[in-house]
Every structure is written in C-alpha cells, then in structure tokens.
Design a protein around this motif. Structure first.
Motif, PDB file in Angstrom:
ATOM      1  N   LYS A  64       0.837  -1.201   0.000  1.00 26.71           N
ATOM      2  CA  LYS A  64       0.000   0.000   0.000  1.00 26.71           C
ATOM      3  C   LYS A  64       0.877   1.258   0.000  1.00 26.71           C
ATOM      4  CE  LYS A  64      -3.790  -2.410   0.308  1.00 26.71           C
ATOM      5  NZ  LYS A  64      -4.638  -2.365   1.507  1.00 26.71           N
ATOM      6  N   THR A  65       0.253   2.387  -0.328  1.00 24.64           N
ATOM      7  CA  THR A  65       0.930   3.677  -0.276  1.00 24.64           C
ATOM      8  C   THR A  65       0.449   4.434   0.947  1.00 24.64           C
ATOM      9  OG1 THR A  65       1.142   3.794  -2.685  1.00 24.64           O
ATOM     10  CG2 THR A  65       1.345   5.855  -1.470  1.00 24.64           C
ATOM     11  N   VAL A  66       1.394   4.828   1.802  1.00 26.40           N
ATOM     12  CA  VAL A  66       1.089   5.498   3.066  1.00 26.40           C
ATOM     13  C   VAL A  66       1.754   6.867   3.069  1.00 26.40           C
ATOM     14  CG1 VAL A  66       1.371   5.423   5.567  1.00 26.40           C
ATOM     15  CG2 VAL A  66       0.929   3.309   4.303  1.00 26.40           C
ATOM     16  N   LEU A  67       0.981   7.886   3.398  1.00 28.97           N
ATOM     17  CA  LEU A  67       1.529   9.231   3.576  1.00 28.97           C
ATOM     18  C   LEU A  67       1.568   9.536   5.066  1.00 28.97           C
ATOM     19  CD1 LEU A  67       0.821  12.451   1.569  1.00 28.97           C
ATOM     20  CD2 LEU A  67       0.617  12.498   4.065  1.00 28.97           C
ATOM     21  N   VAL A  68       2.737   9.957   5.561  1.00 25.87           N
ATOM     22  CA  VAL A  68       2.889  10.352   6.962  1.00 25.87           C
ATOM     23  C   VAL A  68       3.109  11.855   7.009  1.00 25.87           C
ATOM     24  CG1 VAL A  68       4.218  10.089   9.079  1.00 25.87           C
ATOM     25  CG2 VAL A  68       3.852   8.099   7.586  1.00 25.87           C
ATOM     26  N   ASN A  69       2.138  12.566   7.580  1.00 29.36           N
ATOM     27  CA  ASN A  69       2.265  14.011   7.737  1.00 29.36           C
ATOM     28  C   ASN A  69       2.876  14.303   9.098  1.00 29.36           C
ATOM     29  OD1 ASN A  69       1.867  16.739   6.933  1.00 29.36           O
ATOM     30  ND2 ASN A  69       0.080  16.865   8.280  1.00 29.36           N
ATOM     31  N   GLY A  70       3.930  15.133   9.108  1.00 30.97           N
ATOM     32  CA  GLY A  70       4.688  15.351  10.341  1.00 30.97           C
ATOM     33  C   GLY A  70       5.735  14.274  10.522  1.00 30.97           C
ATOM     34  N   ALA A  71       6.353  13.865   9.417  1.00 30.22           N
ATOM     35  CA  ALA A  71       7.241  12.702   9.425  1.00 30.22           C
ATOM     36  C   ALA A  71       8.550  12.935  10.154  1.00 30.22           C
ATOM     37  CB  ALA A  71       7.523  12.248   7.987  1.00 30.22           C
ATOM     38  N   GLY A  72       8.894  14.178  10.463  1.00 28.75           N
ATOM     39  CA  GLY A  72      10.144  14.439  11.174  1.00 28.75           C
ATOM     40  C   GLY A  72      10.015  14.414  12.679  1.00 28.75           C
ATOM     41  N   GLY A  73       8.788  14.363  13.190  1.00 28.71           N
ATOM     42  CA  GLY A  73       8.560  14.420  14.626  1.00 28.71           C
ATOM     43  C   GLY A  73       8.680  13.070  15.304  1.00 28.71           C
ATOM     44  N   GLY A  74       8.373  13.057  16.622  1.00 28.20           N
ATOM     45  CA  GLY A  74       8.549  11.844  17.411  1.00 28.20           C
ATOM     46  C   GLY A  74       7.734  10.681  16.898  1.00 28.20           C
ATOM     47  N   VAL A  75       6.424  10.863  16.725  1.00 25.92           N
ATOM     48  CA  VAL A  75       5.578   9.794  16.199  1.00 25.92           C
ATOM     49  C   VAL A  75       5.852   9.587  14.719  1.00 25.92           C
ATOM     50  CG1 VAL A  75       3.193   9.118  15.714  1.00 25.92           C
ATOM     51  CG2 VAL A  75       3.769  10.166  17.915  1.00 25.92           C
ATOM     52  N   GLY A  76       5.979  10.666  13.966  1.00 23.66           N
ATOM     53  CA  GLY A  76       6.078  10.573  12.517  1.00 23.66           C
ATOM     54  C   GLY A  76       7.265   9.772  12.033  1.00 23.66           C
ATOM     55  N   HIS A  77       8.462  10.002  12.597  1.00 19.26           N
ATOM     56  CA  HIS A  77       9.639   9.307  12.065  1.00 19.26           C
ATOM     57  C   HIS A  77       9.594   7.813  12.389  1.00 19.26           C
ATOM     58  CE1 HIS A  77      11.529   9.475  16.097  1.00 19.26           C
ATOM     59  NE2 HIS A  77      12.512   8.718  15.628  1.00 19.26           N
ATOM     60  N   LEU A  78       8.908   7.453  13.489  1.00 18.12           N
ATOM     61  CA  LEU A  78       8.753   6.039  13.800  1.00 18.12           C
ATOM     62  C   LEU A  78       7.662   5.417  12.944  1.00 18.12           C
ATOM     63  CD1 LEU A  78       9.139   6.325  17.654  1.00 18.12           C
ATOM     64  CD2 LEU A  78      10.770   5.315  16.065  1.00 18.12           C
ATOM     65  N   ALA A  79       6.603   6.172  12.638  1.00 16.77           N
ATOM     66  CA  ALA A  79       5.554   5.667  11.757  1.00 16.77           C
ATOM     67  C   ALA A  79       6.097   5.376  10.364  1.00 16.77           C
ATOM     68  CB  ALA A  79       4.403   6.668  11.678  1.00 16.77           C
ATOM     69  N   VAL A  80       6.974   6.240   9.857  1.00 17.08           N
ATOM     70  CA  VAL A  80       7.608   5.997   8.561  1.00 17.08           C
ATOM     71  C   VAL A  80       8.295   4.630   8.562  1.00 17.08           C
ATOM     72  CG1 VAL A  80       9.521   6.701   7.055  1.00 17.08           C
ATOM     73  CG2 VAL A  80       7.898   8.418   7.905  1.00 17.08           C
ATOM     74  N   GLN A  81       9.046   4.358   9.618  1.00 16.16           N
ATOM     75  CA  GLN A  81       9.822   3.121   9.677  1.00 16.16           C
ATOM     76  C   GLN A  81       8.935   1.891   9.870  1.00 16.16           C
ATOM     77  OE1 GLN A  81      13.765   3.758  11.944  1.00 16.16           O
ATOM     78  NE2 GLN A  81      12.516   5.507  12.561  1.00 16.16           N
ATOM     79  N   LEU A  82       7.882   2.007  10.684  1.00 18.18           N
ATOM     80  CA  LEU A  82       6.979   0.874  10.867  1.00 18.18           C
ATOM     81  C   LEU A  82       6.202   0.573   9.595  1.00 18.18           C
ATOM     82  CD1 LEU A  82       5.545   1.432  14.469  1.00 18.18           C
ATOM     83  CD2 LEU A  82       7.282  -0.217  13.728  1.00 18.18           C
ATOM     84  N   ALA A  83       5.815   1.604   8.865  1.00 18.68           N
ATOM     85  CA  ALA A  83       5.119   1.380   7.598  1.00 18.68           C
ATOM     86  C   ALA A  83       6.040   0.705   6.583  1.00 18.68           C
ATOM     87  CB  ALA A  83       4.578   2.705   7.051  1.00 18.68           C
ATOM     88  N   LYS A  84       7.283   1.131   6.524  1.00 19.67           N
ATOM     89  CA  LYS A  84       8.251   0.470   5.630  1.00 19.67           C
ATOM     90  C   LYS A  84       8.454  -0.983   6.034  1.00 19.67           C
ATOM     91  CE  LYS A  84      10.430   1.679   2.733  1.00 19.67           C
ATOM     92  NZ  LYS A  84      10.159   1.583   1.268  1.00 19.67           N
ATOM     93  N   TRP A  85       8.572  -1.228   7.325  1.00 17.60           N
ATOM     94  CA  TRP A  85       8.759  -2.593   7.840  1.00 17.60           C
ATOM     95  C   TRP A  85       7.597  -3.487   7.415  1.00 17.60           C
ATOM     96  CZ3 TRP A  85       6.040  -4.311  12.589  1.00 17.60           C
ATOM     97  CH2 TRP A  85       6.411  -5.608  12.969  1.00 17.60           C
ATOM     98  N   GLN A  86       6.404  -2.909   7.314  1.00 17.74           N
ATOM     99  CA  GLN A  86       5.228  -3.685   6.924  1.00 17.74           C
ATOM    100  C   GLN A  86       5.047  -3.782   5.414  1.00 17.74           C
ATOM    101  OE1 GLN A  86       1.650  -3.418   9.758  1.00 17.74           O
ATOM    102  NE2 GLN A  86       2.588  -1.414   9.903  1.00 17.74           N
ATOM    103  N   GLY A  87       5.974  -3.209   4.654  1.00 15.11           N
ATOM    104  CA  GLY A  87       5.930  -3.371   3.208  1.00 15.11           C
ATOM    105  C   GLY A  87       5.249  -2.270   2.444  1.00 15.11           C
ATOM    106  N   ALA A  88       5.058  -1.113   3.061  1.00 11.78           N
ATOM    107  CA  ALA A  88       4.382  -0.006   2.391  1.00 11.78           C
ATOM    108  C   ALA A  88       5.360   0.866   1.618  1.00 11.78           C
ATOM    109  CB  ALA A  88       3.642   0.854   3.412  1.00 11.78           C
ATOM    110  N   LYS A  89       4.837   1.545   0.610  1.00 11.45           N
ATOM    111  CA  LYS A  89       5.524   2.671  -0.020  1.00 11.45           C
ATOM    112  C   LYS A  89       5.164   3.901   0.808  1.00 11.45           C
ATOM    113  CE  LYS A  89       5.459   5.569  -4.172  1.00 11.45           C
ATOM    114  NZ  LYS A  89       4.843   5.763  -5.522  1.00 11.45           N
ATOM    115  N   VAL A  90       6.170   4.664   1.248  1.00  6.98           N
ATOM    116  CA  VAL A  90       5.920   5.742   2.207  1.00  6.98           C
ATOM    117  C   VAL A  90       6.265   7.100   1.607  1.00  6.98           C
ATOM    118  CG1 VAL A  90       6.519   6.708   4.452  1.00  6.98           C
ATOM    119  CG2 VAL A  90       6.288   4.232   4.181  1.00  6.98           C
TER     120      VAL A  90
END
Length: 338
Positions: A173-199
């Motif tokens: 899937k394609t996932v957009l993370v808004n606020g990707a540089g912040g505490g939650v955002g930068h970890l969400a980017v990595q968890l989405a990648k770990w699950q096989g998403a395009k981020v």
C-alpha cells in the motif's frame, strides 16, 4: 538507599520556569510494581500540556490536582526493587516503559525523577542494541505509531469515537505520513516500511536527509508544496500533526482508504469522508509493556531507529521544555538523569 531523591516537580501550572529541580520522597511500590533507577526520560506533548494546566481545554475539563506533581511518562533505567507479585523482572534488569498512560494524564506519571514506580505490566526489557537515551525516547511515540499502524491490542473504550480503531494491512500500500520528522512521525515511517508499504514523508526541508536515510520513498517539503496537491491515490494518510484543515487530505485518498488522526480535535470532514468511502479513525495511546517487548527486536537490529533531537541534564528540564515549545523538533528531546 535514602528515602529521598532528586525530581523535577510542578507546584503550579505555567511556563517552563515553573519546573523545579528539588528533593522529593522516594516512591513506594506495591506488590505489582517495580522501582526503577531512571537513567533517561523523554519529553512528550502531554508533558507540555499538563505543565500548562491544559489551558486549551474547556475549564470543566482542566485538571485540579494536588501539587506538587512530577511530569513525565517515558523513561529507561535499571530495576532496583520489585513487588512480591512480580516475576518477569529482576533487580539489575535494564528496562524501559511508558508509565500509567493515559490513567495519569492529568496528574503526571513521575518519570522526571531519579526513581520511578512502574506497574510491571507497563514495563519491558530495554533493547540491548540501544542506549538508555534512545530507549527513553521510544515508548510513547513508538506505542502511538504501533497502536495506529500495527496492533491496537486493547479493548478499552475509544474516547474519540464510538467504534474501536483498527489498523489496516499495509503491505504493497501507499502510506503518507504528515509530520514525518517528529517523534511519532519518524517512527511511523519506519513501521510502515517494515510492513511493506511505499511511504511518502511530509515534513519541512530540514528533515529531508533524515527521512531519506529512514528509507522514505518520496519526500515532500510542505513549505514548498502542499502535500495534498502532490500526492494522489493514497491508501492511508497518518496525520501526526493535527491542527486546522486536516480534511484537506481526503481528496488524495483512494475510495475505501483511510485517514488516521493522531490528534483529531478540530477535524470537520466526517461527512465528506463518508461520501468518499474513506474511514477516518483515531485512538488514545495506552501503556503496554507487551508491545514494547514486541518492538524490542526492531530497535535491537536497527530496523527502527529512534532519532534524538537534543539532550539536557534532568536539572535543566526547564530549558528542555523551552526547546520543546520552539517547534521544528527532529525526533525526541531527552532528559539525562544518570
């Protein structure tokens, strides 16, 4: 061990200067608790809101606590004592946790201190591959991203909506993370990648190199282009920023896609979302030692990396809160206690 410790306490609500580094009684543990010598504690938005007395809330929702309070939910440290019912931890274990959240949302969870009392169920062994500073920065942000994207893992009523939040499959899937540089955002980017998403990572330009390093597929500098005009056919948007006009992402999301809101207050696009067959969902992060244990391997092997914005001695917590209030934080701010 004496019966006193150093802690950062709050005797009144206000700005960063109301935080006082002083002597405080050592916590007493119950049969189900663990006492931990704190090596590092991190700053999270609820710490700032509580220090300020949650002034943004209606007066009837604002806290009326018994002062003094000790702020802080997230820490990493070493076990110094265990309650008689605790069998999963031993004195000397290195551990990390988010403490009693959201139960102590309005009173503080006491992590800005040399010692903290923790329910054993909130606690996990610290990943061996990272230090106490990195481990202390993980819990609230990591659990928020995990409960939004991987596994909610509880059936507590959702304070924001009538139905439980449900993560969606992300592989392919394609996932957009808004606020990707912040505490939650930068970890969400990595968890989405770990699950096989395009981020697609949305942040200001100062975060571009970091987010590329964290393997985001596309970076959007929101100061140069509005993400909702650049990105289309998105399966999931995770908005870790909140604020005004969160509904602007709806036209970019596919039919039967989803918009997850870390801070849903002010969202006004529910009718439009229903017309577009987009699920809008949110949840309240909750302490969960089992989930921190499940994420431990990802932190150990570098699949997920916690980014540190800055560190301050515990005695300089006021300065750390001033930094947190400046905005444009990259990752997490950490207080070093030992």
């Amino acid at each position: 061990m004496t019966d006193m410790m150093k802690a950062v306490r709050l005797h009144t609500f206000g700005g960063p200067d109301v935080l006082v580094y002083e002597d405080a009684p050592l916590p007493e543990i119950s049969a189900d608790d663990v006492l931990v010598r704190v090596h590092a504690a991190s700053i999270n938005p609820p710490d700032l809101y509580l220090r300020d007395g949650y002034r943004a809330l209606p007066p009837e929702w604002q806290p009326s606590p018994n002062f003094p309070l000790i702020l802080g939910t997230d820490f990493s440290g070493v076990v110094t004592a265990i309650g008689e019912n605790v069998s999963r931890f031993m004195v000397g274990d290195e551990v990390y946790a988010m403490v009693r959240f959201p139960h102590n949302l309005m009173t503080g969870s006491n992590a800005y201190a040399e010692y903290v009392r923790v329910p054993a169920s909130d606690l996990a062994l610290k990943p061996a591959g990272i230090d106490h500073i990195q481990a202390s920065a993980a819990p609230m942000s990591l659990l928020t991203a995990w409960q939004f994207l991987v596994d909610l893992a509880h059936d507590a009523p959702n304070p924001f909506q009538a139905f439980p939040h449900e993560p969606v499959p992300l592989d392919g899937k394609t996932v957009l993370v808004n606020g990707a540089g912040g505490g939650v955002g930068h970890l969400a980017v990595q968890l989405a990648k770990w699950q096989g998403a395009k981020v697609i990572a949305v942040a200001s330009g100062k975060h571009e190199a970091l987010l590329n390093d964290l393997r985001a597929d596309i970076f959007v500098d929101y100061t140069k282009a509005a993400a909702e005009t650049v990105a289309t056919d998105i399966d999931l948007v995770l908005d870790a920023v909140g604020g005004v006009n969160m509904e602007r992402f709806l036209p970019s999301i596919k039919q039967d896609g989803a918009l997850f809101l870390v801070n849903p207050l002010g969202f006004s696009g529910y009718e439009e979302a229903a017309r577009r067959r987009i699920t809008v969902s949110t949840t309240q992060v909750r302490s969960n030692g089992a989930q921190l244990s499940a994420a431990k391997g990802l932190l150990d092997n570098g699949t997920v990396r916690v980014v540190i914005d800055s560190t301050y001695p515990l005695a300089e917590t006021s300065a750390a809160h001033r930094r947190a209030s400046e905005g444009s934080i990259q990752g997490k701010i950490v207080l070093v206690a030992a």
